[in-house]
Write a protein that holds these residues in place. Structure first.
Motif, mmCIF file in Angstrom:
data_model
loop_
_atom_site.group_PDB
_atom_site.id
_atom_site.type_symbol
_atom_site.label_atom_id
_atom_site.label_comp_id
_atom_site.label_asym_id
_atom_site.label_seq_id
_atom_site.Cartn_x
_atom_site.Cartn_y
_atom_site.Cartn_z
ATOM 1 N N PRO B 68 20.759 12.132 -18.861
ATOM 2 C CA PRO B 68 22.088 11.944 -18.276
ATOM 3 C C PRO B 68 22.876 13.253 -18.144
ATOM 4 O O PRO B 68 23.885 13.290 -17.459
ATOM 5 C CB PRO B 68 22.776 10.983 -19.250
ATOM 6 C CG PRO B 68 22.068 11.184 -20.545
ATOM 7 C CD PRO B 68 20.658 11.565 -20.210
ATOM 8 N N TYR B 69 22.416 14.306 -18.808
ATOM 9 C CA TYR B 69 23.113 15.595 -18.675
ATOM 10 C C TYR B 69 22.350 16.453 -17.675
ATOM 11 O O TYR B 69 21.145 16.317 -17.498
ATOM 12 C CB TYR B 69 23.227 16.316 -20.025
ATOM 13 C CG TYR B 69 21.945 16.304 -20.822
ATOM 14 C CD1 TYR B 69 20.981 17.300 -20.667
ATOM 15 C CD2 TYR B 69 21.683 15.285 -21.727
ATOM 16 C CE1 TYR B 69 19.796 17.275 -21.376
ATOM 17 C CE2 TYR B 69 20.489 15.248 -22.443
ATOM 18 C CZ TYR B 69 19.559 16.252 -22.262
ATOM 19 O OH TYR B 69 18.389 16.229 -22.958
ATOM 20 N N LYS B 70 23.093 17.314 -17.012
ATOM 21 C CA LYS B 70 22.487 18.185 -15.996
ATOM 22 C C LYS B 70 22.635 19.656 -16.371
ATOM 23 O O LYS B 70 21.662 20.371 -16.537
ATOM 24 C CB LYS B 70 23.214 17.996 -14.657
ATOM 25 C CG LYS B 70 22.822 16.748 -13.927
ATOM 26 C CD LYS B 70 23.586 16.716 -12.590
ATOM 27 C CE LYS B 70 22.941 15.726 -11.641
ATOM 28 N NZ LYS B 70 23.687 15.616 -10.385
ATOM 29 N N LEU B 71 23.896 20.100 -16.486
ATOM 30 C CA LEU B 71 24.161 21.531 -16.701
ATOM 31 C C LEU B 71 23.647 22.006 -18.055
ATOM 32 O O LEU B 71 23.327 23.175 -18.231
ATOM 33 C CB LEU B 71 25.665 21.813 -16.589
ATOM 34 C CG LEU B 71 26.322 21.334 -15.294
ATOM 35 C CD1 LEU B 71 27.829 21.588 -15.364
ATOM 36 C CD2 LEU B 71 25.727 22.057 -14.097
ATOM 37 N N ALA B 72 23.590 21.098 -19.009
ATOM 38 C CA ALA B 72 23.129 21.473 -20.354
ATOM 39 C C ALA B 72 21.604 21.484 -20.436
ATOM 40 O O ALA B 72 21.040 21.923 -21.435
ATOM 41 C CB ALA B 72 23.700 20.495 -21.386
ATOM 42 N N SER B 73 20.961 21.018 -19.388
ATOM 43 C CA SER B 73 19.518 20.814 -19.436
ATOM 44 C C SER B 73 18.724 22.059 -19.052
ATOM 45 O O SER B 73 19.174 22.901 -18.281
ATOM 46 C CB SER B 73 19.180 19.682 -18.457
ATOM 47 O OG SER B 73 17.832 19.726 -18.091
ATOM 48 N N LYS B 74 17.523 22.135 -19.601
ATOM 49 C CA LYS B 74 16.612 23.220 -19.222
ATOM 50 C C LYS B 74 16.143 23.063 -17.773
ATOM 51 O O LYS B 74 15.698 24.035 -17.163
ATOM 52 C CB LYS B 74 15.397 23.210 -20.130
ATOM 53 C CG LYS B 74 15.427 24.314 -21.147
ATOM 54 C CD LYS B 74 14.235 24.188 -22.041
ATOM 55 C CE LYS B 74 13.540 25.506 -22.261
ATOM 56 N NZ LYS B 74 12.532 25.357 -23.333
ATOM 57 N N ASP B 75 16.208 21.856 -17.234
ATOM 58 C CA ASP B 75 15.879 21.664 -15.824
ATOM 59 C C ASP B 75 16.852 22.460 -14.953
ATOM 60 O O ASP B 75 16.501 22.950 -13.885
ATOM 61 C CB ASP B 75 15.994 20.176 -15.423
ATOM 62 C CG ASP B 75 14.847 19.340 -15.969
ATOM 63 O OD1 ASP B 75 13.929 19.910 -16.585
ATOM 64 O OD2 ASP B 75 14.873 18.110 -15.782
ATOM 65 N N PHE B 76 18.089 22.583 -15.415
ATOM 66 C CA PHE B 76 19.119 23.292 -14.657
ATOM 67 C C PHE B 76 18.982 24.805 -14.823
ATOM 68 O O PHE B 76 19.172 25.576 -13.894
ATOM 69 C CB PHE B 76 20.503 22.828 -15.126
ATOM 70 C CG PHE B 76 21.644 23.573 -14.506
ATOM 71 C CD1 PHE B 76 22.028 23.320 -13.195
ATOM 72 C CD2 PHE B 76 22.333 24.545 -15.221
ATOM 73 C CE1 PHE B 76 23.075 24.017 -12.613
ATOM 74 C CE2 PHE B 76 23.381 25.245 -14.644
ATOM 75 C CZ PHE B 76 23.751 24.988 -13.342
ATOM 76 N N LYS B 77 18.664 25.233 -16.038
ATOM 77 C CA LYS B 77 18.578 26.664 -16.347
ATOM 78 C C LYS B 77 17.489 26.811 -17.395
ATOM 79 O O LYS B 77 17.629 26.312 -18.516
ATOM 80 C CB LYS B 77 19.931 27.143 -16.890
ATOM 81 C CG LYS B 77 19.991 28.612 -17.312
ATOM 82 C CD LYS B 77 21.442 29.008 -17.643
ATOM 83 C CE LYS B 77 21.585 30.478 -18.010
ATOM 84 N NZ LYS B 77 20.982 30.827 -19.292
ATOM 85 N N SER B 78 16.414 27.517 -17.029
ATOM 86 C CA SER B 78 15.275 27.536 -17.947
ATOM 87 C C SER B 78 15.317 28.696 -18.943
ATOM 88 O O SER B 78 14.617 28.678 -19.948
ATOM 89 C CB SER B 78 13.965 27.568 -17.154
ATOM 90 O OG SER B 78 13.963 28.725 -16.335
ATOM 91 N N THR B 79 16.146 29.703 -18.687
ATOM 92 C CA THR B 79 16.213 30.832 -19.635
ATOM 93 C C THR B 79 17.327 30.592 -20.652
ATOM 94 O O THR B 79 18.352 29.994 -20.331
ATOM 95 C CB THR B 79 16.508 32.141 -18.886
ATOM 96 O OG1 THR B 79 17.722 31.952 -18.139
ATOM 97 C CG2 THR B 79 15.383 32.500 -17.940
ATOM 98 N N PRO B 80 17.146 31.082 -21.879
ATOM 99 C CA PRO B 80 18.165 30.862 -22.916
ATOM 100 C C PRO B 80 19.501 31.488 -22.538
ATOM 101 O O PRO B 80 19.544 32.609 -22.007
ATOM 102 C CB PRO B 80 17.593 31.580 -24.141
ATOM 103 C CG PRO B 80 16.151 31.809 -23.868
ATOM 104 C CD PRO B 80 15.993 31.857 -22.384
ATOM 105 N N THR B 81 20.560 30.783 -22.797
ATOM 106 C CA THR B 81 21.904 31.315 -22.576
ATOM 107 C C THR B 81 22.319 32.174 -23.767
ATOM 108 O O THR B 81 22.122 31.777 -24.911
ATOM 109 C CB THR B 81 22.891 30.147 -22.390
ATOM 110 O OG1 THR B 81 22.612 29.554 -21.123
ATOM 111 C CG2 THR B 81 24.337 30.591 -22.440
ATOM 112 N N LEU B 82 22.850 33.337 -23.481
ATOM 113 C CA LEU B 82 23.416 34.188 -24.536
ATOM 114 C C LEU B 82 24.927 34.036 -24.489
ATOM 115 O O LEU B 82 25.527 34.205 -23.428
ATOM 116 C CB LEU B 82 23.068 35.661 -24.289
ATOM 117 C CG LEU B 82 21.584 36.041 -24.312
ATOM 118 C CD1 LEU B 82 21.427 37.557 -24.125
ATOM 119 C CD2 LEU B 82 20.964 35.626 -25.641
#
Lengths: 337, 337, 337, 337
Positions: B68-82
């Motif tokens: 149900p989440y999008k922006l928090a998902s690895k599908d949205f962003k696959s590299t780790p956020t710093l």
């Protein structure tokens, strides 16, 4: 309060602890057992809530004797509190029925729903204008527009209205329109919000948190009471457990338990408590048989179109049938609807 | 989304359901099995979050396929956020250490504590100015005075500061003084508060609720992210279970699990996670070994005099020893302190 | 069964999975969505219970469509099962009352208790001869001597008797004396014991485990049913949650839920379900109002002297009052005692 | 033991209670506070475990001071117990690695698996011959044939073997083949089984129940110890909580907690503890960092073909990598593999 000391405590450490207790004008009472020494603390131990006795190196554990709440306790007031909402009293012989859709979704739909629950026998009307939704992408409620619709329905159908308040910034606004505040399960420990509704004199329906013990729930009531507002009604709505077949586990034992511990009325929400419409009538009957002072139930003229919680909403016809069943149970225990 | 139909569904009911699905521009895909018929719904099922499919009389259950989440998902962003806090990055090779007393209790005491944790190796300073307390009779924090002391400590010791915000009305005030907001466990689903901190661009330390699933936790992160603030750090601090020997059950499996599901960094709070100071060093080592991006730990120069949470606060000397142990673990997995 | 594939699954891996499914004579049905591909498996998915589909590297998750139990399901038998114990039927219009002390503590005491519960209106007599005690130092029951006393009481008072069996080695012995086996909560997943009682044709009272989901409970019933014994009565006795004010949390929603899922009768144990004698009458009323087919309640002529569970035992006079209250509730829902 | 009396207790009731306490050769110590009177009971309160003090009408609550277990307690033995299994000691400086498939599925497959885990660095071999399965339709194990294969593997690879015993009737049989008994989570409170393995002198791996408190777990160990068998190794394998993203919640805080309370060694099972193979390496590292005395991990040469628990089994190559990681952590805390 009982303080259990570790075996082989040094007398220096014991002295330091004793002097700390005396600092708070309490009287320590030492008993040396074969395996453990314990200190009984005489006096109002609640003054020690700010002290971390377990951080003293000689302390093994600390056991509370007195309940941490005062105003919510039967020790403070032994007779049941009656909370007046419109012309109804919650906590008396009459079992109070609150009903309506989860959210106010529009004027026409809401007035239609209000008419239907009124006809089915409900006393108080419910409907959310501000909705706490797990997802930021779900319907968040109509806000002030929803409150206005609520107030209009109250006037048309002569039913007091209860609605949720989510944010300290909205307390004044909601106070203007509603007859009773609802504090939702997720806000049961939103202490700033509790303080704000505690400063009004409007009735508050305080839902139990999904993860809150009965003691914590009464402590949250204490926040409202200690700010001057004595009109608190508790509402059990299911707790979170490992079971997945129901949305929550409805803890009906809170009904007799709260009656043992507190003078505040308690009502039951079988809609959220089960999350499954098929289980609601049975749990409504059970709640009344257990001694609940009321029921709050979600009813929607067309659950499949509901913008929130349709899965657990009853049709008006189903609700009407439930009211008749519940009435028989109420009579069997010498109460009425 | 998969919709499982009840046995013996009438074709009229099935048609109604199908037309509803098509109304949302989704494609239904029907499979008739021997015992059950199922409908696979093709398209972005999240548009159906506002529809109550289970309230259709022919529906037995609905199963979600997409998260149900999008922006928090690895599908949205696959590299780790710093996430940058002061001069530090949370989520990179360095394990970030946050430390300090539970509450800011006064200028002298706090500056002393800050000096000690700095010397022990902490990177970020913590301390509460607004405190969510179970009891209305407990110390509620120094408010703005506490924030000023925090800011002074930051300037003296050159350490960024993190502090809790409890109320939408205080977001602006806390934003003025702190380098990072903390959203406490009891406010993880205070959605109005999440929206407000989401409108700032300041880093947010989002604690997991005591009874929040990992999915709900990420949905709360989604509230912040979808309001525009991408600087979210998750913090596991123990969940509530049946076990009474610890204050909470620290769920360390969230560390590898969050790394599977999300790009957001995760840190661990072994102080609240156990509630017992003797268990903190072992759990701090375990957290780092599991891959946590940081630790937040309560340290107090004199736990027995702490106005809150003294039972779980370490002495500065104990904290200093812990940092040395944790450093060895970090090296063993090729990270650093 | 629905299998959700990971994004970017290689066609080689997909083929391998498909061939595995076909090996079990099931038909795979592939739907490619925008974000995920899913496979609907047509056929009796229960043959796949021995295969670890989630260990295929391309599988994200597996979702069950069919219930894992068959014989316990309403799909298998849609009419309620009546279980005959002595001259009584559990599952019919009559609400069956089981009562007696926790343990058989001696001949005189037990016969006295039996007489009292008979006079108060109980139908079936209970009493433990083999006791599962948390502590090895607690009273462990009288064993065969206790069974003899039970049998004597049955003959004198013409009441069928139910007693717990703990060990596969005792099944034959208990079978000789008792009219109904009880499988306690701690043995709900003692599968060898379930198989043994399944091989007899004596009624079995199957208590829900403290930690068992409703699905697991029905799977344990399935062990008994699939061994040939169809005389199973389910008994909810409270589950373990975080709440400490009651010994367990009595999950009354199991009553309507079991009626939805299964044809087996369900009774309620408010004694263990609450662990507090003051709460028992309210929960007994609630259970009957919810539709329970019976109640099992601990009654002891002198609870303070009971060798086990005295804290939750009612006096005969208290039990007699409870029976009268419960009778009124039964009438209100058109049942009888 | 502390007994808290209700307000306004009659002196007659108090006298009755006092005489009861004295009957057990204990000394009552009365303290009258402003709101409550309490009685401190001096002497070994464990003799009162058979008395139901809360059923005295004047008693509000009873609080235990001493721990209910004796032989399992550090008060009884302050030095760590080393349990010898084959040539290894569990509880010493070496972290012991137990590995193997969930079930023994056949001779060839098992010997292959044994060879692989031996090469990867495991010390003790595991494999189930009797399997406790939720479903009666799942693979139930090979029984004695499986035990023979286990014993053969032990002889070939010179690794001691551990296997589960489910039924009192199989204790002698399993004892003949295995080097260590395993008591599974679902049998942690199968007290008859605990007594039987307690009468042997073979090491016992006692898994924590899914909803057992640490105190109950130690009480189950006490059953084994008090029957004469001091070779007990505790094994944490995850508890049941509300979280659904993992199969269980692995409670690693039990490692330092057990070290505080008991002299018995503790090992961790990250396979069942998480139920997800991707999380196992991180949790294995964390367990060792927390101070666990060993790890038990499911390894299967071909998880997709495993007859049980394939979803959580590692490939031998994955296990081998895990062992290397864990070895680095062990060194960082001055232990070895």
């Amino acid at each position: 309060m009982i303080i259990v000391l570790k075996p082989k405590t040094k007398s220096k450490d014991l002295k330091h602890l004793i002097s700390k207790i005396k600092e708070y004008k309490l009287i320590p009472h030492i008993s040396k057992g074969k395996e453990r020494t314990i200190i009984g603390v005489i006096g109002d131990e609640r003054v020690l809530q700010t002290v971390s006795l377990e951080s003293f190196s000689c302390v093994e554990k600390v056991m509370q004797i007195l309940k941490p709440y005062k105003l919510a306790s039967k020790d403070f007031k032994s007779t049941p509190t009656l909370v007046k909402v419109g012309d109804y009293f919650i906590g008396g012989k009459q079992v109070i029925l609150i009903a309506g859709p989860c959210s106010v979704e529009g004027r026409e739909k809401f007035l239609k729903a209000a008419k239907m629950v009124k006809e089915a026998g409900a006393h108080i009307l419910r409907g959310g204008a501000f909705k706490p939704r797990t997802s930021p992408y779900s319907f968040q409620g109509l806000g002030e527009e929803g409150l206005k619709i609520l107030a209009e329905a109250r006037d048309i159908f002569n039913m007091p209205v209860v609605t949720e308040v989510l944010d300290t910034r909205h307390v004044e606004l909601v106070n203007r329109y509603a007859d009773m505040f609802q504090i939702g399960a997720r806000n049961m420990q939103n202490f700033e919000l509790l303080k704000e509704v505690g400063k009004t004199n409007k009735p508050v329906l305080l839902k139990r948190g999904l993860m809150a013990t009965v003691e914590e729930w009464l402590m949250s009531a204490e926040y409202i009471l200690s700010n001057g507002n004595m009109n608190v009604v508790l509402c059990e709505r299911g707790i979170r457990t490992f079971e997945k077949a129901t949305r929550n586990t409805l803890d009906l034992s809170t009904v007799p338990l709260i009656k043992e511990l507190s003078h505040l009325p308690i009502i039951i929400d079988p809609s959220h408590g089960t999350g499954k419409k098929k289980l609601i009538p049975a749990m409504a009957r059970a709640a009344v048989a257990a001694g609940a002072d009321g029921l709050t139930i979600e009813v929607h003229p067309n659950p499949a179109e509901a913008l929130s919680d349709g899965d657990q909403s009853l049709l008006p016809s189903e609700y009407s049938k439930l009211v008749k069943e519940v009435e028989k149970i109420a009579k069997a225990i010498d109460r009425k609807i």
